[in-house]
Design a protein around this motif. Sequence first.
Motif, mmCIF file in Angstrom:
data_model
loop_
_atom_site.group_PDB
_atom_site.id
_atom_site.type_symbol
_atom_site.label_atom_id
_atom_site.label_comp_id
_atom_site.label_asym_id
_atom_site.label_seq_id
_atom_site.Cartn_x
_atom_site.Cartn_y
_atom_site.Cartn_z
ATOM 1 N N TRP A 1 54.275 50.762 39.638
ATOM 2 C CA TRP A 1 52.954 50.497 39.080
ATOM 3 C C TRP A 1 52.387 49.182 39.578
ATOM 4 O O TRP A 1 51.173 49.065 39.832
ATOM 5 C CB TRP A 1 53.006 50.513 37.553
ATOM 6 N N ALA A 2 53.246 48.179 39.745
ATOM 7 C CA ALA A 2 52.767 46.881 40.230
ATOM 8 C C ALA A 2 52.269 46.970 41.664
ATOM 9 O O ALA A 2 51.206 46.433 42.012
ATOM 10 C CB ALA A 2 53.876 45.840 40.115
ATOM 11 N N THR A 3 53.027 47.650 42.537
ATOM 12 C CA THR A 3 52.617 47.766 43.933
ATOM 13 C C THR A 3 51.441 48.721 44.098
ATOM 14 O O THR A 3 50.623 48.548 45.009
ATOM 15 C CB THR A 3 53.790 48.252 44.804
ATOM 16 N N LEU A 4 51.326 49.712 43.237
ATOM 17 C CA LEU A 4 50.199 50.632 43.331
ATOM 18 C C LEU A 4 48.879 49.901 43.127
ATOM 19 O O LEU A 4 47.875 50.199 43.780
ATOM 20 C CB LEU A 4 50.351 51.757 42.302
ATOM 21 N N LEU A 5 48.868 48.922 42.237
ATOM 22 C CA LEU A 5 47.664 48.118 42.039
ATOM 23 C C LEU A 5 47.307 47.323 43.291
ATOM 24 O O LEU A 5 46.134 47.017 43.542
ATOM 25 C CB LEU A 5 47.855 47.171 40.858
ATOM 26 N N GLY A 6 48.314 47.005 44.087
ATOM 27 C CA GLY A 6 48.064 46.274 45.327
ATOM 28 C C GLY A 6 47.266 47.062 46.340
ATOM 29 O O GLY A 6 46.647 46.485 47.242
ATOM 30 N N VAL A 7 47.269 48.385 46.223
ATOM 31 C CA VAL A 7 46.463 49.225 47.109
ATOM 32 C C VAL A 7 44.975 48.927 46.914
ATOM 33 O O VAL A 7 44.167 49.101 47.823
ATOM 34 C CB VAL A 7 46.770 50.717 46.852
ATOM 35 N N VAL A 8 44.612 48.461 45.740
ATOM 36 C CA VAL A 8 43.230 48.045 45.461
ATOM 37 C C VAL A 8 43.042 46.562 45.736
ATOM 38 O O VAL A 8 42.044 46.138 46.334
ATOM 39 C CB VAL A 8 42.848 48.368 44.001
ATOM 40 N N ALA A 9 44.013 45.740 45.321
ATOM 41 C CA ALA A 9 43.873 44.288 45.432
ATOM 42 C C ALA A 9 43.808 43.813 46.881
ATOM 43 O O ALA A 9 43.061 42.875 47.196
ATOM 44 C CB ALA A 9 45.035 43.600 44.711
ATOM 45 N N THR A 10 44.545 44.437 47.782
ATOM 46 C CA THR A 10 44.585 43.972 49.172
ATOM 47 C C THR A 10 43.258 44.172 49.898
ATOM 48 O O THR A 10 42.706 43.219 50.457
ATOM 49 C CB THR A 10 45.738 44.652 49.933
ATOM 50 N N PRO A 11 42.690 45.381 49.935
ATOM 51 C CA PRO A 11 41.369 45.508 50.586
ATOM 52 C C PRO A 11 40.277 44.735 49.873
ATOM 53 O O PRO A 11 39.326 44.271 50.510
ATOM 54 C CB PRO A 11 41.105 47.024 50.568
#
Length: 443
Positions: free
Chosen positions: A297-307
């Motif tokens: 769940w933490a890394t999945l949010l990174g799919v939004v945070a990075t771009p």
Amino acid sequence: MPNPKRTGPDSSGASGSVLDKSSSLRRVLIASSLGTWLEWFDFGLYGAVSALVFPELFFPVLDPAAGVLASLATFGAGLALRPVGAGVFGRIGDRAGRKRAMVLAIFMMAGTSLGIAVLPGYTAIGIWAPVLLLAFRCLQGFSLGGESTAALLMAMEHAPDRRRAFYGALVSVGAPAGLAFVTLVLVLLRFWAGEEGFLEWAWRVPFGLGFLVAVVGFLVRRYVDETPMFREARRRRPPLRRPMSTMLRLYPRTVVRLTLLWVANVAVSYIVNTYTIQYVTHDLGMPTETGLSLVFWATLLGVVATPLGGLVADRIGRKPVLFIGTCASLAGIVAYFPLLDSRMYSLMILAMAFTLNGQAFAFGALGAVLAEQFPTPLRYSGHAATYAVTNLLGGAATPFAASFLIQTTGTTWSITGVLVAAYGLSLLMIHRTPETRGLDFRA
């Protein structure tokens, strides 16, 4: 009557040119993202399996604590070879082209994934099992020394000037996407095969999947175009004979500054994505699935945070994004282990999501920051060397050191103290780094 929209050759040519450029850029983004996704999938997979499976499978003669340390040491060995790979691929990328380096890197990654997938354990071939595991890990680290740089430069040197950070972030999003997919695959495999089946054979399946993805990425990358900036630089002057040594001679302070700028975020990334699974399982005594789901769940949010970080970096600048993301991760790591120790799932996911996605937001600007510090003839070498050394310093020993600190001090505050000090240094380097938004990338 002829269609008036098609009467002028200029109109047709312009339309065709725009369509061709759009199609070429789309192929570049797909090819680059596949490799970055695979890079972080493999690294995240190896990190998770090194805590869950490898101590028992490859180091059974050691006691459990020593087996974990030995397994995590092989994890760090792969990062130790990244600077060597950066030197080799830097020469290829700045002399023969970004495309050639990118194709060669993913070809090597395919071989290492397949090798780990079929490698017998200690009970089958004895000491050769950990020796070959270490060799495959080192080869993997070597190839990854050039992979991320090739992928980022392919995208950024094709991108429009005002969207350079965003296109780099679209490639970088392969990092959180790959890590999230790792945890999803591992959770599903453990549920499907059971604990015993996972230890016996199912852990090999993701490495086989990584091999198939690498093959697809290799085939796609063969048909992308070399970057226009590299072709233009080659037309202006012949390539340098020793681009890496030239870059280090001309930009030593830049490499040191950029390395220290990101080292704390690298360390925190490996703490959250790799060491946390071991900590939740062995130290807190919670089910393995709990640690895996937290990382997912933490890394999945990174799919939004990075771009998002890349998009904001193109709007307001690279440095503000680095400051905001790094400060968020610093605040998160201070509260990280106390929230994990609560054993309350909601607080644990809050700790991981806040800490990791502050870093992910800053990560969206990092590709542009590293690439924009170097001219085109030396850009591959500069980016590759900086990124590889940063991962070596921040990641190679981090899971091992965290486990060692816990065993020797008995408190997680020893880990937190080291990371806070590293963050102080990183914030100082961000302050001293010039803003490069609006830079003429071709100069």
